[in-house]
Design a protein around this motif. Structure first.
Motif, PDB file in Angstrom:
ATOM      1  N   LEU A  22      36.346  44.346  43.716  1.00  0.00           N
ATOM      2  CA  LEU A  22      35.469  43.178  43.854  1.00  0.00           C
ATOM      3  C   LEU A  22      34.963  42.992  45.274  1.00  0.00           C
ATOM      4  N   GLY A  23      35.860  43.085  46.256  1.00  0.00           N
ATOM      5  CA  GLY A  23      35.461  42.834  47.646  1.00  0.00           C
ATOM      6  C   GLY A  23      34.282  43.682  48.097  1.00  0.00           C
ATOM      7  N   PRO A  24      34.390  45.014  48.057  1.00  0.00           N
ATOM      8  CA  PRO A  24      33.259  45.855  48.470  1.00  0.00           C
ATOM      9  C   PRO A  24      32.023  45.679  47.606  1.00  0.00           C
ATOM     10  N   LEU A  53      27.698  45.925  41.768  1.00  0.00           N
ATOM     11  CA  LEU A  53      28.099  44.593  41.334  1.00  0.00           C
ATOM     12  C   LEU A  53      27.969  44.434  39.820  1.00  0.00           C
ATOM     13  N   SER A  54      26.957  45.066  39.236  1.00  0.00           N
ATOM     14  CA  SER A  54      26.773  44.940  37.785  1.00  0.00           C
ATOM     15  C   SER A  54      27.816  45.730  36.998  1.00  0.00           C
ATOM     16  N   GLN A  55      28.397  46.746  37.610  1.00  0.00           N
ATOM     17  CA  GLN A  55      29.422  47.557  36.932  1.00  0.00           C
ATOM     18  C   GLN A  55      30.847  47.134  37.263  1.00  0.00           C
ATOM     19  N   VAL A  56      30.992  46.200  38.191  1.00  0.00           N
ATOM     20  CA  VAL A  56      32.333  45.888  38.684  1.00  0.00           C
ATOM     21  C   VAL A  56      33.236  45.300  37.601  1.00  0.00           C
ATOM     22  N   ILE A  96      37.932  40.083  49.988  1.00  0.00           N
ATOM     23  CA  ILE A  96      36.587  39.665  50.422  1.00  0.00           C
ATOM     24  C   ILE A  96      36.495  39.655  51.940  1.00  0.00           C
ATOM     25  N   VAL A  97      37.512  39.119  52.597  1.00  0.00           N
ATOM     26  CA  VAL A  97      37.496  39.083  54.068  1.00  0.00           C
ATOM     27  C   VAL A  97      37.578  40.502  54.628  1.00  0.00           C
TER      28      VAL A  97
END
Length: 248
Positions: free
Chosen positions: A197-199, A208-211, A100-101
């Motif tokens: 997840l991060g990107p 995001l919906s397919q992650v 995430i960072v």
């Protein structure tokens, strides 16, 4: 007076920090290549960047944490009884936070590039319309399971006592480059839930919906690799540097 530098004994905390920093670097450098330089270097260049980055990390932090930088590898190590559940949990938290960072830093940098869009793509993974070859959900799931199985099996094999010592980082880096050459046109290539997840958190929308596919499928592949590995390599004692550090 001559100063002699001696390596300080690693601790469990150093291992967790190494996983955080290693995953951050992986996202910023390797995913950053896809975001910032993809049109200049193409699929081959992106695949090599992932391989080279993991090769460097294997030698830089491998002696400290094992250089997992990937929840699927950590799961494989856990199921293979190379690390304890506590170590695995700590690594997973560090890897997700590092991703995430790393993605946040990459997002800030990408925003400085005129005309560069960060929504929708941003080095994320996908299927159907988000796949270069329009690979469906089932194909994407299978791709991620099989290719993650391959890389986790290679990691387990190369960190095994019967492996040729000193060359584990090279084999691991090459395996990641190889799967990216195959997988980038199919799914954008994950084999790493933290990397996906991060990107995706910054891309939003369909990314995001397919992650979920790229969170679940690599973990399945890592688990299968841990189950298959004993069929090709003799059992190891369930003790590791990381666990010895945790017990210290």
């Amino acid at each position: 007076m001559k100063t002699t530098w001696r390596p300080v004994e690693s601790t469990a905390t150093r291992a967790v920090v190494a996983e955080f920093l290693g995953t951050l670097i992986l996202i910023f450098v390797a995913v950053g290549t896809a975001v910032l330089a993809g049109e200049f270097i193409g699929t081959f260049g992106i695949a090599l960047t992932f391989g080279f980055t993991l090769l460097v990390l294997a030698y830089a932090i491998g002696p400290i944490s094992g250089s997992h930088v990937n929840p699927a590898i950590t799961l494989g190590m856990l199921l293979a009884k190379r690390i304890s559940p506590r170590t695995a949990l700590e690594y997973w938290v560090a890897q997700i936070l590092g991703a995430i960072v790393g993605a946040a830093l990459l997002y800030l940098l990408a925003k400085q590039v005129p005309g560069l869009r960060t929504d929708g793509a941003f080095g994320t993974n996908g299927f159907a319309d988000r796949s270069a070859v329009h690979l469906g959900l089932g194909g994407a799931f299978l791709t991620e399971i099989v290719l993650t199985f391959f890389v986790v099996w290679v990691v387990l094999a190369m960190t095994h006592k019967v492996a040729v010592t000193g060359f584990d980082g090279l084999a691991i880096g090459l395996s990641f480059a190889a799967v990216h050459l195959v997988g980038i046109p199919l799914t954008g290539m994950s084999v790493n839930p933290a990397r996906s997840l991060g990107p995706a958190l910054f891309a939003g929308g369909q990314a995001l919906s397919q992650v979920w596919v790229f969170l679940v499928a690599p973990m399945v592949g890592g688990a299968v690799a841990a189950l298959v590995h004993p069929l090709t390599h003799p059992p190891m004692e369930p003790t590791t540097v990381a666990d010895e550090q945790a017990a210290a």
